[in-house]
Design an enzyme around this catalytic site. Structure first.
Site, PDB file in Angstrom:
ATOM      1  CB  THR A 256      -0.771   0.174   1.246  1.00 27.80           C
ATOM      2  OG1 THR A 256      -1.888  -1.227   1.087  1.00 27.80           O
ATOM      3  CG2 THR A 256      -1.796   1.144   1.097  1.00 27.80           C
TER       4      THR A 256
ATOM      5  NE  ARG B 188      -8.626  -7.823   1.465  1.00 26.80           N
ATOM      6  CZ  ARG B 188      -7.918  -6.859   1.677  1.00 26.80           C
ATOM      7  NH1 ARG B 188      -7.309  -6.386   0.774  1.00 26.80           N
ATOM      8  NH2 ARG B 188      -7.423  -6.760   3.000  1.00 26.80           N
TER       9      ARG B 188
ATOM     10  CG  ASP C 152      -6.784  -0.729   4.886  1.00 22.31           C
ATOM     11  OD1 ASP C 152      -6.331  -1.849   4.462  1.00 22.31           O
ATOM     12  OD2 ASP C 152      -6.001   0.195   5.125  1.00 22.31           O
TER      13      ASP C 152
ATOM     14  N   GLY D  31      -1.074  -1.969   5.928  1.00 22.78           N
ATOM     15  CA  GLY D  31      -1.157  -3.116   6.624  1.00 22.78           C
ATOM     16  C   GLY D  31      -2.188  -3.728   6.615  1.00 22.78           C
TER      17      GLY D  31
END
Ligand code: GLY
Length: 282
Positions: free
Chosen positions: A153, A181, A184, A204
């Site tokens: 990320t 999927r 966040d 994360g």
């Protein structure tokens, strides 16, 4: 008030011999944002520019170089948020978008919505002249052989000379994820958040970051008058106390303070602005 920008290149485990290149990649990305801020540009434009540079760098898990899902395909998530207006745009599980952060910005500015997903988001890109590509063009050999284990990320948070803050985050998600999927990153308040108190980007374990609404949690701590360093550390401590995952966080406060923290092994970070240029961590 003067400008500042901080970028991250993802939390997780990486091959140690790629660390220097990742740090350098973060510096180049931070500089792209800093150029805009130095000219009096907006925090929003700066955060987006930094993330685009990271999306174009195959070392990072966003845009070109994204990790692969269970079917061997790239599905991208991205979000951008303007702290001064609380406007936000995000895309989830999109394929064949070279710069997902650009598409997130278009959702924010050219639609009445905040989050578009999948095929609908792809059609929106085509309608608004956001560059699409063959999804295979985003796949690099390292991801095909999956020689490294990381969450990745990328993200940037910026403060401009007018005191506005913005956050931008982009990712290919997690390796071997189920098609469809969503992590966040595109969920406002989870991986990405900005208001008039703070701008925050997280990296994360996505499911754990969603459970703890980590970005909003950190911004709330700043709003309670914690300094940026303490807020970032306390947010990660809360995350670690409530999940088994690992995460990293970068934030800017309205006072111009810079905060970052992680419980992951690595997170390359670079900050530019004020009087010093800093590469803070790897
Ligand atoms: N933090 C990126 C993801 O889990 O999708």
């Amino acid at each position: 008030m003067t400008f500042a920008i901080i970028v991250h290149g993802g939390a997780g485990e990486v091959a140690p011999d790629s660390l220097d290149a990742r740090k350098q990649g973060c510096r180049v990305a931070a500089e792209a944002g800093a150029v805009i801020l130095r000219r009096g540009g907006s925090a929003l434009d700066a955060a987006q520019a930094s993330v685009e540079v990271l999306e174009n760098n195959p070392l990072f898990n966003a845009g070109t170089g994204s990790t692969l899902n269970r079917e061997g395909r790239v599905e991208s998530d991205a979000a951008i948020m303007d702290g001064s207006t609380l406007k936000a745009g995000a895309v989830a599980a999109v394929s064949g978008i070279r710069n997902p952060i650009r598409l997130a910005r278009a959702v924010m500015e050219r639609s009445p919505h905040i989050l578009l997903a999948g095929e609908g988001a792809h059609r929106f890109a085509q309608q608004h002249n956001i560059e699409t590509c063959n999804p295979e063009e985003l796949v690099v050999p390292e991801q095909r052989s999956h020689w490294e284990k990381e969450h990745g990320t990328v993200g940037a948070v910026a403060l401009d000379a007018e005191g506005r803050m913005a956050a931008a985050t982009s990712t290919g998600g997690i390796f071997d994820k189920l098609p469809g999927r969503v992590g966040d990153t595109p969920l406002i308040g989870c991986g990405t958040f900005a208001d008039t108190h703070a701008a925050v980007s997280c990296t994360g374990s996505g499911e754990d970051i969603i459970r703890t609404t980590l970005a909003r949690h950190a911004a709330y701590l700043v709003a309670q008058d914690l300094d940026a360093v303490t807020a970032a550390k306390q947010a990660i401590a809360y995350f670690a106390a409530h999940t088994q995952g690992d995460a990293g966080i970068i934030l800017k406060s309205r006072k111009g303070e810079l905060g970052y923290a992680r419980n992951s092994l690595y997170m390359p970070v670079c900050a530019l602005g004020f009087s010093e240029d800093l590469i803070l961590d790897a």
